[in-house]
Scaffold this active site. Sequence first.
Site, mmCIF file in Angstrom:
data_model
loop_
_atom_site.group_PDB
_atom_site.id
_atom_site.type_symbol
_atom_site.label_atom_id
_atom_site.label_comp_id
_atom_site.label_asym_id
_atom_site.label_seq_id
_atom_site.Cartn_x
_atom_site.Cartn_y
_atom_site.Cartn_z
ATOM 1 N N ASP A 5 -7.575 7.580 13.513
ATOM 2 C CA ASP A 5 -8.338 8.726 13.008
ATOM 3 C C ASP A 5 -9.610 9.037 13.806
ATOM 4 O OD1 ASP A 5 -6.595 9.455 11.015
ATOM 5 O OD2 ASP A 5 -7.632 8.391 9.420
ATOM 6 N N GLY A 58 0.829 -1.209 0.000
ATOM 7 C CA GLY A 58 0.000 0.000 0.000
ATOM 8 C C GLY A 58 0.861 1.256 0.000
ATOM 9 N N LYS A 59 1.906 1.241 0.829
ATOM 10 C CA LYS A 59 2.783 2.406 0.933
ATOM 11 C C LYS A 59 3.540 2.642 -0.377
ATOM 12 C CE LYS A 59 3.767 3.129 5.519
ATOM 13 N NZ LYS A 59 4.520 2.860 6.716
ATOM 14 N N ASP A 94 8.160 6.753 8.492
ATOM 15 C CA ASP A 94 7.704 6.220 9.763
ATOM 16 C C ASP A 94 6.707 7.231 10.294
ATOM 17 O OD1 ASP A 94 7.868 4.011 11.371
ATOM 18 O OD2 ASP A 94 9.326 4.886 12.741
ATOM 19 N N GLU A 147 15.281 -4.610 11.156
ATOM 20 C CA GLU A 147 14.480 -4.439 12.365
ATOM 21 C C GLU A 147 14.509 -2.968 12.776
ATOM 22 O OE1 GLU A 147 14.470 -6.418 16.569
ATOM 23 O OE2 GLU A 147 15.598 -7.630 15.104
ATOM 24 N N LYS A 166 -9.080 15.413 4.682
ATOM 25 C CA LYS A 166 -8.023 15.013 5.627
ATOM 26 C C LYS A 166 -6.679 14.988 4.906
ATOM 27 C CE LYS A 166 -5.729 11.273 7.845
ATOM 28 N NZ LYS A 166 -5.564 9.839 8.053
#
Length: 298
Positions: free
Chosen positions: A165, A18-19, A75, A46, A185
């Site tokens: 949200d 998705g990202k 992030d 990690e 948004k």
Amino acid sequence: MRKLAPGTRLVVASHNPGKVWEIHQLIAPYRMAAVSARDLGLPEPEETETTFAGNARLKAVAAASASGLPALADDSGLEVAVLGGAPGIYSARWAGPKKDFSIAMARVKGEIEAAGGWDDKSPPRANFISVLCLAWPDGTAEIFEGRVDGHLVWPPRGGNGFGYDPMFVRDGATETFGEMQPAEKYAISHRTRAFQQFKSAMLDGIEPDAQAEGQGDIAGLAAAAANLSTRAELIRFVANLGEKVENDAGEGAAFAEALRRAAAWLGDDAAEDETRWRLVAKMLLAASGLAARRPDGA
Ligand code: IMP
């Protein structure tokens, strides 16, 4: 500061499809393509750092040095002042393995109560934050940050958006992020602010291809499609997509009707599986023909 050039392949240092897709949508008008760390067979490091910037840098530097290409990592999360910034870098982890954000939101509420109580007259301060890191194969890196400040509400309200949200209201607003339309948004979100910083520093001087009207709405829908995890979020997404198709110069009435039927079907039937919901959202966005109107066809 070194800039990116048209034609660059940018590694998105994430294994979340998705990202990768969302970042591809953002950079495609600048004639760049996003490839995922997973497609290049890069290991997922990690996240051992204690800050958003530290983790974004660690992921971007690892992907850039392993691939020999510039790499972008992000992030993001929710920071609650009275919890010393928690859940912070653990925002996704508080939702557990099933990514159930009703559990994560209840934990935020419980921890605030334990830390001194929840007072609706002076609701807890919180902010969303998004940090992007662009790293080069030689290990140099740039950090871009976007944030939105506001407060928390309980109980959560609204079925739009994702994650935390429904319990976040930004300063100056009364609706939660979960009650706002996706495009509204997206226009002011921490993620968009971080991308704007990235764009003005890294893509300065590159003219984007002319974009179709209504790209803001489509970017909002694209971000929702990239991030949604649950059936309820997909149902809202389908309804919002139907409205966009219908309002779009009166085109696509038959497709809007088909989307209404799809949303009704999703409401009554279907089993829960978050990865498939995301796939269905993207499939519908493609089927609507809206995303294909961009000159690059992305
Ligand atoms: P990441 O994917 O590791 O960056 O995790 C970010 C987590 O932060 C998400 O899973 C959400 O829980 C939370 N988060 C980040 N941005 C938003 C937002 O715009 N709305 C709601 N939650 C968000």
